[in-house]
Design an enzyme around this catalytic site. Structure first.
Site, PDB file in Angstrom:
ATOM      1  N   THR A  74      -5.685  18.479   8.430  1.00 50.97           N
ATOM      2  CA  THR A  74      -6.091  17.762   9.636  1.00 50.97           C
ATOM      3  C   THR A  74      -5.887  16.261   9.463  1.00 50.97           C
ATOM      4  O   THR A  74      -6.301  15.686   8.460  1.00 50.97           O
ATOM      5  CB  THR A  74      -7.577  18.044   9.948  1.00 50.97           C
ATOM      6  OG1 THR A  74      -7.753  19.452  10.109  1.00 50.97           O
ATOM      7  CG2 THR A  74      -8.011  17.329  11.210  1.00 50.97           C
ATOM      8  N   SER A 104       1.370   2.261   2.082  1.00 51.24           N
ATOM      9  CA  SER A 104      -0.068   2.450   1.912  1.00 51.24           C
ATOM     10  C   SER A 104      -0.809   1.400   2.720  1.00 51.24           C
ATOM     11  O   SER A 104      -0.468   0.215   2.685  1.00 51.24           O
ATOM     12  CB  SER A 104      -0.446   2.349   0.433  1.00 51.24           C
ATOM     13  OG  SER A 104      -1.782   2.728   0.234  1.00 51.24           O
ATOM     14  N   ALA A 105      -1.856   1.832   3.428  1.00 56.33           N
ATOM     15  CA  ALA A 105      -2.550   0.957   4.377  1.00 56.33           C
ATOM     16  C   ALA A 105      -3.415  -0.098   3.701  1.00 56.33           C
ATOM     17  O   ALA A 105      -3.551  -1.207   4.203  1.00 56.33           O
ATOM     18  CB  ALA A 105      -3.404   1.796   5.323  1.00 56.33           C
ATOM     19  N   HIS A 106      -4.018   0.239   2.559  1.00 55.65           N
ATOM     20  CA  HIS A 106      -5.030  -0.676   2.015  1.00 55.65           C
ATOM     21  C   HIS A 106      -4.435  -1.917   1.361  1.00 55.65           C
ATOM     22  O   HIS A 106      -5.170  -2.823   0.965  1.00 55.65           O
ATOM     23  CB  HIS A 106      -5.953   0.059   1.040  1.00 55.65           C
ATOM     24  CG  HIS A 106      -5.338   0.408  -0.281  1.00 55.65           C
ATOM     25  ND1 HIS A 106      -5.567  -0.322  -1.415  1.00 55.65           N
ATOM     26  CD2 HIS A 106      -4.525   1.427  -0.637  1.00 55.65           C
ATOM     27  CE1 HIS A 106      -4.922   0.229  -2.429  1.00 55.65           C
ATOM     28  NE2 HIS A 106      -4.283   1.292  -1.986  1.00 55.65           N
ATOM     29  N   CYS A 142      -4.220   1.037 -11.034  1.00 53.01           N
ATOM     30  CA  CYS A 142      -4.289   2.444 -11.416  1.00 53.01           C
ATOM     31  C   CYS A 142      -4.444   2.619 -12.913  1.00 53.01           C
ATOM     32  O   CYS A 142      -4.800   3.690 -13.383  1.00 53.01           O
ATOM     33  CB  CYS A 142      -3.023   3.167 -10.952  1.00 53.01           C
ATOM     34  SG  CYS A 142      -2.803   3.102  -9.171  1.00 53.01           S
ATOM     35  N   GLN A 161       4.098  -2.281  -2.084  1.00 54.23           N
ATOM     36  CA  GLN A 161       3.807  -3.701  -2.268  1.00 54.23           C
ATOM     37  C   GLN A 161       4.643  -4.601  -1.354  1.00 54.23           C
ATOM     38  O   GLN A 161       4.456  -5.820  -1.347  1.00 54.23           O
ATOM     39  CB  GLN A 161       4.027  -4.107  -3.726  1.00 54.23           C
ATOM     40  CG  GLN A 161       2.998  -3.563  -4.682  1.00 54.23           C
ATOM     41  CD  GLN A 161       1.610  -4.154  -4.469  1.00 54.23           C
ATOM     42  OE1 GLN A 161       1.441  -5.200  -3.840  1.00 54.23           O
ATOM     43  NE2 GLN A 161       0.597  -3.487  -5.000  1.00 54.23           N
ATOM     44  N   ASN A 178       4.589  -4.211  -8.502  1.00 53.10           N
ATOM     45  CA  ASN A 178       3.168  -4.459  -8.288  1.00 53.10           C
ATOM     46  C   ASN A 178       2.563  -5.404  -9.321  1.00 53.10           C
ATOM     47  O   ASN A 178       1.547  -6.046  -9.065  1.00 53.10           O
ATOM     48  CB  ASN A 178       2.388  -3.146  -8.286  1.00 53.10           C
ATOM     49  CG  ASN A 178       2.667  -2.314  -9.529  1.00 53.10           C
ATOM     50  OD1 ASN A 178       3.804  -1.907  -9.755  1.00 53.10           O
ATOM     51  ND2 ASN A 178       1.649  -2.042 -10.321  1.00 53.10           N
ATOM     52  N   GLY A 194       0.107   5.965  -0.811  1.00 50.33           N
ATOM     53  CA  GLY A 194       1.438   5.853  -1.388  1.00 50.33           C
ATOM     54  C   GLY A 194       1.712   6.881  -2.461  1.00 50.33           C
ATOM     55  O   GLY A 194       2.845   7.379  -2.587  1.00 50.33           O
TER      56      GLY A 194
END
Length: 378
Positions: A236, A198-200, A318, A178, A150, A70
């Site tokens: 990549t 964001s995936a996590h 963070c 979120q 968040n 993100g």
């Protein structure tokens, strides 16, 4: 016994996601830009995952730019708009994630001809549509608004603000990190220019995310290179990460967390009447509880809970290693002392009422222990 109650920081990676990553790494060892069979296999995984994500968030595959998360997605969108616009006004809120606030503040610090307006929320943690509309003028070049906070979980009025931005042709970035997996997202229906994911946060791997870009909007590369992602984000592609992200979509349901969250808050206020629940009257994500415990230092309390086996937070992941008070609570009008006395609990579907009650018990015990220690020191 360990109890994980910090799902807003990251949701533990799902077995299905990890298996998809392993399979992608073994079955498709090539570079997705290569033309041979190994490269084509990798490209097929990326394309299939892009199609699945597009369907999940209500857009077309060509709108998706895979990123490292993100933070990068937000930075790319901000850089793209500001680097190609004449100086003007940037509008955001005082409760945005640092992934938005920091790049905006950094840009304006180096370009004093630009103006940054940070709109404060009301006491419930919601930024009013009227307050945002009032600061939009003809010089506005970008508006950034998060979907779900968040820290407090408060939901912002993105749909209403997006309608105003469309009317006034102001580019809009929505940080939906979120929100993914907690409420349905329909990117095209909003008519905004950018959305970060964001995936996590949903049980996918760390280090992979996406920026959604409205069709027809030109995106300037932040890091030019090999021209991957249709020339919008070079480097990549992280094929295993992309596969793991795709496998996590729709697997985690946070809706059932509301009952556990409400039980935690009600029991906490019974046992510790001075406890304050932040954004209690605002629409919130079902799993998030931000509480203020006057008289207790959040960092000290966090260490006490850690020793008792609880994983919770004193702010965003963070910045939780820092001593600064929560900028979200300060923006909502809390004193610095109260802002330092906060605790964020973010439940997941694996958490039950036993976790909520156990946390309350641990908080009461920690409160009593800290009071005793303070008395002995006096």
């Amino acid at each position: 016994m360990h109890r994980y109650l910090d799902c807003n920081a990251t949701y533990p990676q799902l077995k299905e996601s990890l298996e998809a990553m392993t399979e992608a790494a073994m079955a498709a060892p090539g570079n997705p830009s290569s033309l041979h069979w190994a490269g084509r296999a990798a490209r097929r995984i990326v394309d299939d995952a892009r199609d699945r994500l597009a369907a999940f968030v209500g857009t077309e595959a060509g709108s998706i730019v895979y990123t490292s998360g993100g933070t990068e997605a937000n930075n790319i969108a901000i850089h793209s708009v500001l680097s190609t616009s004449k100086p003007g006004r940037i509008i955001t809120t005082a409760i945005e994630h640092p992934a938005v606030l920091k790049p905006l503040e950094s840009f304006v610090a180096g370009h004093p001809e630009w103006e940054l307006v940070k709109v404060r929320p009301d006491v419930t943690g919601v930024v009013s549509v009227e307050s945002l509309k009032a600061v939009i003028n003809d010089e506005t070049r970008l508006l950034c608004l998060m979907y779900a906070n968040n820290e407090s979980g408060a939901l912002q009025q993105v749909e209403e603000v997006a309608a105003i931005c469309r009317e006034k042709t102001v580019p809009m970035l929505v940080d939906a990190v979120q929100m993914l997996g907690k409420k349905p997202l329909r990117f095209n229906d909003l008519g905004i220019d950018f959305m970060s994911l964001s995936a996590h946060k949903i049980g996918g791997p760390k280090g992979i995310g996406a920026l959604l870009v409205r069709r027809g909007v030109k995106l300037s590369e932040l890091t030019p290179g090999g021209g991957q992602e249709r020339g919008r984000r070079s480097g990549t592609e992280n094929v295993p990460g992309i596969a793991g992200f795709s496998a996590a979509l729709g697997k985690v349901d946070f809706s059932g967390c509301e009952a556990v969250r409400d039980l935690f808050e009600s029991e906490l206020q019974k046992r510790m009447p001075r406890a304050e629940v932040v954004a209690a009257t605002a629409p919130r994500t079902a799993n998030t509880s931000l509480v203020i415990l006057p008289g207790l230092d959040g960092e000290t309390l966090l260490m006490q809970l850690d020793l008792a086996g609880f994983a919770v937070a004193s702010g965003s992941a963070c910045s939780s290693g820092k001593r600064e008070p929560s900028h979200v609570l300060l923006a909502m009008g809390a004193s610095e002392l109260k802002a330092r006395s906060s605790l964020r609990v973010s439940f997941g579907p694996d958490n039950g009422s036993d976790d909520a009650i156990a946390l309350v018990e641990a908080l009461v015990t920690a409160d009593q222990r800290l009071k005793k220690m303070a008395g002995m020191a006096a």
